[in-house]
Design a protein around this motif. Structure first.
Motif, PDB file in Angstrom:
ATOM      1  N   THR A 174      64.874  11.205 -26.227  1.00  0.00           N
ATOM      2  CA  THR A 174      65.415   9.992 -26.858  1.00  0.00           C
ATOM      3  C   THR A 174      66.629  10.315 -27.716  1.00  0.00           C
ATOM      4  OG1 THR A 174      63.229   8.958 -26.884  1.00  0.00           O
ATOM      5  CG2 THR A 174      64.878   8.069 -28.395  1.00  0.00           C
ATOM      6  N   ASP A 175      66.547  11.409 -28.475  1.00  0.00           N
ATOM      7  CA  ASP A 175      67.654  11.787 -29.358  1.00  0.00           C
ATOM      8  C   ASP A 175      68.906  12.114 -28.552  1.00  0.00           C
ATOM      9  OD1 ASP A 175      68.375  12.445 -32.232  1.00  0.00           O
ATOM     10  OD2 ASP A 175      68.912  14.334 -31.259  1.00  0.00           O
ATOM     11  N   VAL A 176      68.752  12.903 -27.516  1.00  0.00           N
ATOM     12  CA  VAL A 176      69.911  13.283 -26.698  1.00  0.00           C
ATOM     13  C   VAL A 176      70.515  12.057 -26.014  1.00  0.00           C
ATOM     14  CG1 VAL A 176      70.725  14.688 -24.759  1.00  0.00           C
ATOM     15  CG2 VAL A 176      69.001  15.612 -26.323  1.00  0.00           C
ATOM     16  N   GLU A 177      69.655  11.167 -25.515  1.00  0.00           N
ATOM     17  CA  GLU A 177      70.163   9.957 -24.855  1.00  0.00           C
ATOM     18  C   GLU A 177      70.962   9.096 -25.826  1.00  0.00           C
ATOM     19  OE1 GLU A 177      68.596   6.072 -22.291  1.00  0.00           O
ATOM     20  OE2 GLU A 177      67.160   7.545 -23.030  1.00  0.00           O
ATOM     21  N   ARG A 178      70.470   8.955 -27.047  1.00  0.00           N
ATOM     22  CA  ARG A 178      71.193   8.158 -28.045  1.00  0.00           C
ATOM     23  C   ARG A 178      72.530   8.800 -28.401  1.00  0.00           C
ATOM     24  NH1 ARG A 178      66.030   6.785 -32.055  1.00  0.00           N
ATOM     25  NH2 ARG A 178      65.196   5.057 -30.798  1.00  0.00           N
ATOM     26  N   LEU A 179      72.545  10.113 -28.537  1.00  0.00           N
ATOM     27  CA  LEU A 179      73.801  10.811 -28.829  1.00  0.00           C
ATOM     28  C   LEU A 179      74.819  10.588 -27.699  1.00  0.00           C
ATOM     29  CD1 LEU A 179      72.389  14.218 -30.174  1.00  0.00           C
ATOM     30  CD2 LEU A 179      73.585  12.482 -31.513  1.00  0.00           C
ATOM     31  N   CYS A 180      74.322  10.607 -26.465  1.00  0.00           N
ATOM     32  CA  CYS A 180      75.205  10.392 -25.309  1.00  0.00           C
ATOM     33  C   CYS A 180      75.740   8.959 -25.271  1.00  0.00           C
ATOM     34  CB  CYS A 180      74.453  10.694 -24.015  1.00  0.00           C
ATOM     35  SG  CYS A 180      74.135  12.452 -23.753  1.00  0.00           S
ATOM     36  N   ASN A 181      74.906   8.007 -25.626  1.00  0.00           N
ATOM     37  CA  ASN A 181      75.353   6.605 -25.642  1.00  0.00           C
ATOM     38  C   ASN A 181      76.465   6.398 -26.664  1.00  0.00           C
ATOM     39  OD1 ASN A 181      73.542   5.875 -23.636  1.00  0.00           O
ATOM     40  ND2 ASN A 181      71.944   5.236 -25.072  1.00  0.00           N
TER      41      ASN A 181
END
Length: 363
Positions: free
Chosen positions: A176-183
């Motif tokens: 979840t953290d990595v996905e949010r950073l990518c967004n």
């Protein structure tokens, strides 16, 4: 790799970099305000209680960000697209980590499973480039790469639960953290036109022999004249180690260019700016290196060359290893010493001054 450990352990190196280190007032913020402002809005909070997960998230984001950039900059014809995929996925720390893990793994079944998982990740990421996979689909692959990467960055240390632990399910909070950073990266970096189709990008840029002199130091990414370092820090404030790291990368590249050395993953274009991208805030803080005073740059490059190519050779001679190193260690040290000595000859003080003069004449 990073220069952090060297900045902490090598006093002479640290003082050379710090003598003319860029202060926070030297940078420009993409938010049109003062750089390193403590009031930046946090877009992705770091809620990890496990420092290992926090570190993995930063590394996984680095891989994902480079993949996003490559996908944006790559021409759409198949041959050039495949070439861009190779640039971002070949000769990475993850690839070296996989080789190390397979060597240390006593169970052939697990070793084969690691290799299969790696190939699966490559296929998945290729699918992202081809449009069959979404960004969310490759986040687990980037996290797997981060686990392999950590083996190299730790000097070959395996996870506590051994090789099998590399295949464990990725925790949801990490994904979840990595996905949010990518967004956030898509909105703050990609859409803001820091990158476009046809952009010149170098992934994990190397500085040739200068990288070898600094524990294998590599940058994060070079795009159209700017050398970026990605940071997932919780703090938006100025960090001298962050500034020192990106400044040192620029200096190493200058020495590499002066020597005339060209190697795999070295930067072809000129570095005009160095920048920090704060991933949890969606902020780019940059500095135009063409503003560095001529005398200051010359002085720093000469001191850095003397330390890396002369002083460190005499301070760490092969004789120092005669009682503790293996024959291979001593031979490797001797070979490295010869390379450094050759580089010192190529980097005479006069040549450095002439190169800096020519740089200024182009302004």
């Amino acid at each position: 790799m990073s220069l952090t450990s060297m900045l902490n352990s090598d006093t002479v190196f640290r003082e050379i970099i710090k003598e003319h280190l860029l202060g926070k007032e030297s940078f420009v913020s993409s938010k049109h305000g003062k750089p390193f402002a403590t009031k930046y809005t946090v877009l992705v909070s770091n809620t990890f209680t496990n420092n290992y997960y926090s570190s993995l998230s930063g590394t996984a984001f680095d891989y994902a960000a480079r993949i996003i950039v490559a996908n944006k900059s790559a021409p759409r014809n198949r041959e050039e697209l495949l070439e861009e995929i190779k640039k971002v996925l070949i000769h990475t720390c993850a690839e070296r980590g996989l080789a190390t893990a397979k060597c240390k793994c006593c169970d052939n079944t697990i070793s084969e499973a690691l290799n299969d998982r790696y190939l699966e990740a490559i296929k998945s990421i290729t699918g992202y480039f081809n449009g069959t996979n979404k960004l969310k689909d490759i986040i687990p692959d980037c996290c797997f790469f981060a686990r392999l990467d950590s083996i190299v960055r730790s000097g070959g240390k395996m996870p506590r639960d051994g090789c099998a632990g590399l295949l464990n399910q990725i925790p949801k909070e990490l994904l979840t953290d990595v996905e949010r950073l990518c967004n956030v990266f898509q909105r703050a970096f990609i859409i803001s036109e820091n990158i476009h189709e046809g952009s010149s990008a170098t992934y994990n840029p190397s500085f040739g022999t200068m990288s070898a002199n600094c524990q294998g130091a590599e940058g994060d990414i070079y795009i159209d004249g700017t050398l970026y370092d990605f940071k997932t820090t919780k703090s938006p404030g100025y960090s001298w180690t962050d500034a020192a790291q990106i400044y040192a990368y620029y200096l190493l590249d200058c020495l590499r260019r002066i020597s005339g050395e060209k190697a795999e993953k070295t930067i072809d274009g000129q570095i005009e700016r160095i920048a920090l991208y704060k991933a949890r805030f969606g902020i780019v803080e940059s500095f135009d290196v063409r503003r560095i005073p001529k005398v200051q740059l010359t002085d720093t490059l000469i001191k850095l060359k003397n330390h890396l190519c002369v002083e460190r050779i005499s301070g760490k001679s092969t004789g120092d290893m005669s009682t503790t190193g293996t024959t291979a260690d001593i031979a490797a040290a001797a070979a490295m010493g010869n390379i450094q000595a050759e580089m010192a000859v190529k980097l005479g003080d006069k040549k450095i001054r002439e190169w800096v003069d020519s740089l200024w004449n182009k302004k």
